[in-house]
Design an enzyme around this catalytic site. Structure first.
Site, PDB file in Angstrom:
ATOM      1  N   LYS A 192       0.835  -1.205   0.000  1.00 36.17           N
ATOM      2  CA  LYS A 192       0.000   0.000   0.000  1.00 36.17           C
ATOM      3  C   LYS A 192       0.872   1.259   0.000  1.00 36.17           C
ATOM      4  O   LYS A 192       0.674   2.160  -0.783  1.00 36.17           O
ATOM      5  CB  LYS A 192      -0.924  -0.022   1.221  1.00 36.17           C
ATOM      6  CG  LYS A 192      -1.813   1.178   1.311  1.00 36.17           C
ATOM      7  CD  LYS A 192      -2.773   1.089   2.472  1.00 36.17           C
ATOM      8  CE  LYS A 192      -3.453   2.445   2.660  1.00 36.17           C
ATOM      9  NZ  LYS A 192      -4.404   2.471   3.743  1.00 36.17           N
ATOM     10  N   GLU A 194      10.524  -4.759   4.381  1.00 36.09           N
ATOM     11  CA  GLU A 194      10.553  -6.179   4.003  1.00 36.09           C
ATOM     12  C   GLU A 194      10.222  -6.347   2.519  1.00 36.09           C
ATOM     13  O   GLU A 194      10.922  -7.040   1.774  1.00 36.09           O
ATOM     14  CB  GLU A 194       9.521  -6.982   4.817  1.00 36.09           C
ATOM     15  CG  GLU A 194       9.824  -7.093   6.298  1.00 36.09           C
ATOM     16  CD  GLU A 194       9.129  -6.028   7.124  1.00 36.09           C
ATOM     17  OE1 GLU A 194       8.922  -4.902   6.618  1.00 36.09           O
ATOM     18  OE2 GLU A 194       8.805  -6.318   8.287  1.00 36.09           O
ATOM     19  N   GLY A 251      -4.829  -1.672   4.845  1.00 31.91           N
ATOM     20  CA  GLY A 251      -4.038  -2.820   4.390  1.00 31.91           C
ATOM     21  C   GLY A 251      -4.713  -4.150   4.655  1.00 31.91           C
ATOM     22  O   GLY A 251      -4.821  -5.006   3.771  1.00 31.91           O
ATOM     23  N   ARG A 252      -5.210  -4.346   5.869  1.00 27.97           N
ATOM     24  CA  ARG A 252      -5.802  -5.651   6.221  1.00 27.97           C
ATOM     25  C   ARG A 252      -7.208  -5.832   5.665  1.00 27.97           C
ATOM     26  O   ARG A 252      -7.845  -6.851   5.916  1.00 27.97           O
ATOM     27  CB  ARG A 252      -5.763  -5.845   7.742  1.00 27.97           C
ATOM     28  CG  ARG A 252      -6.347  -4.704   8.543  1.00 27.97           C
ATOM     29  CD  ARG A 252      -5.970  -4.791  10.012  1.00 27.97           C
ATOM     30  NE  ARG A 252      -6.432  -3.645  10.781  1.00 27.97           N
ATOM     31  CZ  ARG A 252      -5.779  -2.490  10.901  1.00 27.97           C
ATOM     32  NH1 ARG A 252      -4.629  -2.327  10.284  1.00 27.97           N
ATOM     33  NH2 ARG A 252      -6.260  -1.502  11.629  1.00 27.97           N
ATOM     34  N   LYS A 261       9.300  -0.786  14.022  1.00 29.50           N
ATOM     35  CA  LYS A 261       9.824  -0.520  12.677  1.00 29.50           C
ATOM     36  C   LYS A 261      10.900   0.555  12.732  1.00 29.50           C
ATOM     37  O   LYS A 261      11.970   0.422  12.141  1.00 29.50           O
ATOM     38  CB  LYS A 261       8.690   0.023  11.784  1.00 29.50           C
ATOM     39  CG  LYS A 261       7.805  -0.983  11.120  1.00 29.50           C
ATOM     40  CD  LYS A 261       6.991  -0.233  10.065  1.00 29.50           C
ATOM     41  CE  LYS A 261       5.669  -0.892   9.770  1.00 29.50           C
ATOM     42  NZ  LYS A 261       4.787  -0.057   8.953  1.00 29.50           N
ATOM     43  N   HIS A 270      -4.882 -32.982  17.741  1.00 26.43           N
ATOM     44  CA  HIS A 270      -3.740 -33.796  18.153  1.00 26.43           C
ATOM     45  C   HIS A 270      -2.571 -32.926  18.603  1.00 26.43           C
ATOM     46  O   HIS A 270      -1.428 -33.380  18.639  1.00 26.43           O
ATOM     47  CB  HIS A 270      -3.330 -34.724  17.003  1.00 26.43           C
ATOM     48  CG  HIS A 270      -4.456 -35.631  16.607  1.00 26.43           C
ATOM     49  ND1 HIS A 270      -4.672 -36.848  17.195  1.00 26.43           N
ATOM     50  CD2 HIS A 270      -5.474 -35.448  15.723  1.00 26.43           C
ATOM     51  CE1 HIS A 270      -5.757 -37.401  16.670  1.00 26.43           C
ATOM     52  NE2 HIS A 270      -6.269 -36.569  15.778  1.00 26.43           N
ATOM     53  N   GLU A 321      -4.692  -6.397  14.849  1.00 29.64           N
ATOM     54  CA  GLU A 321      -4.177  -5.093  14.423  1.00 29.64           C
ATOM     55  C   GLU A 321      -5.301  -4.051  14.486  1.00 29.64           C
ATOM     56  O   GLU A 321      -5.051  -2.866  14.709  1.00 29.64           O
ATOM     57  CB  GLU A 321      -3.593  -5.180  13.002  1.00 29.64           C
ATOM     58  CG  GLU A 321      -2.697  -4.013  12.652  1.00 29.64           C
ATOM     59  CD  GLU A 321      -1.832  -4.240  11.418  1.00 29.64           C
ATOM     60  OE1 GLU A 321      -0.646  -4.605  11.560  1.00 29.64           O
ATOM     61  OE2 GLU A 321      -2.347  -4.078  10.295  1.00 29.64           O
TER      62      GLU A 321
HETATM   63  O1  F6P Z   1       2.123  -4.147   9.917  1.00 28.84           O
HETATM   64  C1  F6P Z   1       1.791  -2.839   9.606  1.00 28.84           C
HETATM   65  C2  F6P Z   1       1.280  -2.685   8.216  1.00 28.84           C
HETATM   66  O2  F6P Z   1       1.180  -1.324   7.947  1.00 28.84           O
HETATM   67  C3  F6P Z   1      -0.034  -3.387   7.962  1.00 28.84           C
HETATM   68  O3  F6P Z   1      -1.114  -2.676   8.388  1.00 28.84           O
HETATM   69  C4  F6P Z   1       0.033  -3.564   6.493  1.00 28.84           C
HETATM   70  O4  F6P Z   1      -0.912  -4.517   6.079  1.00 28.84           O
HETATM   71  C5  F6P Z   1       1.454  -4.015   6.323  1.00 28.84           C
HETATM   72  O5  F6P Z   1       2.169  -3.245   7.266  1.00 28.84           O
HETATM   73  C6  F6P Z   1       2.016  -3.847   4.959  1.00 28.84           C
HETATM   74  O6  F6P Z   1       2.034  -2.503   4.546  1.00 28.84           O
HETATM   75  P1  F6P Z   1       2.201  -2.117   3.047  1.00 28.84           P
HETATM   76  O7  F6P Z   1       1.082  -2.686   2.260  1.00 28.84           O
HETATM   77  O8  F6P Z   1       2.186  -0.611   3.026  1.00 28.84           O
HETATM   78  O9  F6P Z   1       3.526  -2.642   2.565  1.00 28.84           O
END
Ligand code: F6P
Length: 534
Positions: free
Chosen positions: A196, A202, A254-255, A500, A371, A340
């Site tokens: 987003k 990452e 995002g979620r 972060k 199990h 979240e």
């Molecule tokens: O973990 C924090 C967060 O901002 C989430 O809300 C989001 O889904 C994720 O990181 C990934 O963010 P992005 O889509 O901006 O890479």
């Protein structure tokens, strides 16, 4: 409002050692009265200690929901700490218009959806190809909401998967991308960078590694990249042609984003037609949520049962137990969605919450969990409310006997949790095995199940794109209702920021560069790691 909370707590106290089974004895119609059917789904909440009085009080708690719900659907900026509207629902209700700041956002949503369809079809039919031929593999690089939704859904909808293979890379641990790239042909691979913000460390690190990998054997690596983001300008720096950039607005959290561009990998996997069925399921749940009276409203009831167990009974966690192997990623998906969204410590106005916020959500598919951790659920000292999910029909007609056993296990678990096994019953079993005296008592006590452990069951006709859409939207709205009742902003996530920020400051420490301001433990660990790495 606080008065209702107190009355609920008093009522719970007054129940004392009330057994769930006794509620069934007192009310022969309980199995149907405390079971709600809508849109082909059945939510059975009868195996809980919620009685008529608790239900009525809980429903009073939901009084503020309708106004807030309409504020959300009509594009008001209900995400107040980020000053944003919350309109993921607009991504699955493609007709009509939704105004944000006096502008109809739907024409652009529809345009992007059409572009996604065009691209997904082109990848699927080969008219968009890699530099070595037809696309055989798609890698979605994203994390959190830019990974969990499509990863969960692609796995759930395996029987509809007739497009190229789809892989998901999320972790910054190089093992993730290394293991994924092994065996893939760069010349026939499409990389989708899903972020987003297009800044997440990452995702950007993994995307750079994928670009390097591709550039070793492909003349124009960026030509096999696509980007999904609400920061479209940033995607240009990667040289990705705008025909393969799919944007969305900041009013999609995002979620909550699997319904739009972030769902591209799912659309490529199952095709636009089935993807539209997924959207239709979500849209049907929206309709239900907006129109059904609170007492018959599935998201509202799920939320109220959750509040009863966590905020009133004080149970710390909630297990989500899908009896469907293809829903293996659903608990992880719901973990982000719920934790979240509602794992907060202050209410919308910034004051401390006076009630616990959302519970820990966890789970695994049945029967595997049986199990592993069901021992604790049945006999541990903590009560874990369980949410079972089961489909009446499986997908493999030739394996119908498997599905029957699956259902039998699911129903047996909720029955066992409720009924338990008394000391007398255990004594009888052990006596029949020939035990007597003190040893009989000792052995029997290990075989007692306290029972009276609450669970709910969500029964779906079968797992399909449509019903998956219903389930995801159901849980989204449940989280929303819980947030409204607790006075929480369910749509921000400031709690992920501090870690972060510090990670960026810890990195130089590991390289032996000056990085002041760390605590002694962190400095000590960093020194040990530096020494171990040489
Ligand atoms: O973990 C924090 C967060 O901002 C989430 O809300 C989001 O889904 C994720 O990181 C990934 O963010 P992005 O889509 O901006 O890479």
């Amino acid at each position: 409002m606080s008065d209702i909370w107190n009355r609920l707590k008093d009522h719970r106290k007054s129940q004392g050692a009330q057994r769930i089974e006794a509620l069934f004895e007192a009310d022969p119609s309980r199995a149907s009265t405390f079971s709600t059917s809508a849109e082909g789904l059945v939510f059975d909440w009868s195996k809980t200690l919620i009685d008529a009085r608790a239900r009525d009080l809980l429903l009073e708690l939901a009084t503020p929901v309708p106004a807030r719900r309409e504020a959300m659907f009509s594009g008001e900026r209900i995400n107040e700490t980020e000053d944003r509207a919350v309109l993921h629902t607009a991504l699955r209700n493609l007709g009509g218009s939704v105004m944000v700041d006096g502008q109809d956002v739907m024409p652009e949503v529809r345009r992007t959806h059409e572009r996604m369809r065009g691209f997904a079809n082109a990848v699927r039919d080969g008219s968009f190809a890699g530099q070595g031929g037809r696309i055989t593999d798609v890698i979605n690089i994203g994390i959190g909401g830019s990974d969990l939704g499509p990863a969960m859904a692609v796995r759930a909808l395996a029987p509809w998967h007739d497009g190229p293979r789809v892989h998901f890379v999320s972790n910054v641990d190089g093992a993730d991308i290394a293991d994924t790239l092994k065996g893939l042909d760069p010349a026939t691979t499409l990389v989708i960078v899903a972020s987003k913000t297009f800044t997440t460390i990452e995702t950007m690190t993994n995307a750079r590694t994928a670009l390097d990998w591709m550039s070793k054997s492909v003349a124009q690596p960026a030509a096999q990249f696509a980007a999904l983001s609400s920061a479209v300008a940033r995607t240009a720096e990667w040289g990705i042609d705008e025909s393969r950039v799919f944007g969305f607005e900041d009013w999609v959290g995002g979620r909550y984003s699997v319904w739009g561009p972030i769902g591209l990998s799912l659309m490529i996997a199952i095709g636009p037609k089935q993807f539209d069925r997924f959207l239709a399921g979500g849209a049907a749940m929206d309709q239900h949520f907006r129109q059904a009276p609170l007492a018959e409203n599935l998201p509202v009831l799920l939320a109220l049962v959750g509040i009863w167990h966590h905020q009133i009974c004080g149970y710390g966690t909630r297990a989500v137990l899908p009896y469907d192997n293809r829903l293996a990623r659903l608990p992880a998906y719901l973990q982000q969605l719920e934790m979240e969204s509602n794992g907060k410590r202050v209410s919308m106005d910034g004051s401390d919450l006076t009630l616990p916020s959302g519970p820990v959500v966890w789970g695994e598919p049945g029967t595997n969990g049986q199990h592993a951790f069901y021992q604790l659920i049945h006999q541990g000292t903590a009560v874990v409310p369980c949410e079972f999910i089961i489909a009446a029909q499986g997908h493999e007609p030739e394996l119908a006997h498997h599905h029957l056993l699956l259902i039998a296990n699911c129903l047996a678990q909720s029955e066992a949790l409720m009924r338990g096994r008394s000391l007398d019953e255990a004594l009888e079993i052990m006596r029949a095995k020939g035990l007597t005296g003190a040893e009989l008592e000792r052995q029997a006590r290990h075989r007692v199940f306290p029972g009276n452990r609450p669970s709910t069951t969500l029964l779906i006709p079968e797992l399909s794109p449509y019903t998956l859409g219903q389930i995801v939207a159901l849980y989204e709205h449940r989280v929303f209702v819980e947030g409204v009742i607790l006075g929480i902003n369910s749509f921000d996530q400031w709690g992920v920021e501090l870690g972060k920020e510090l990670a960026l400051k810890v990195a130089p420490l590991l390289e032996g560069k000056p990085s002041p301001g760390h605590d002694p433990s962190t400095e000590h660990l960093a020194a040990l790691i530096r020494a171990a790495r040489g």
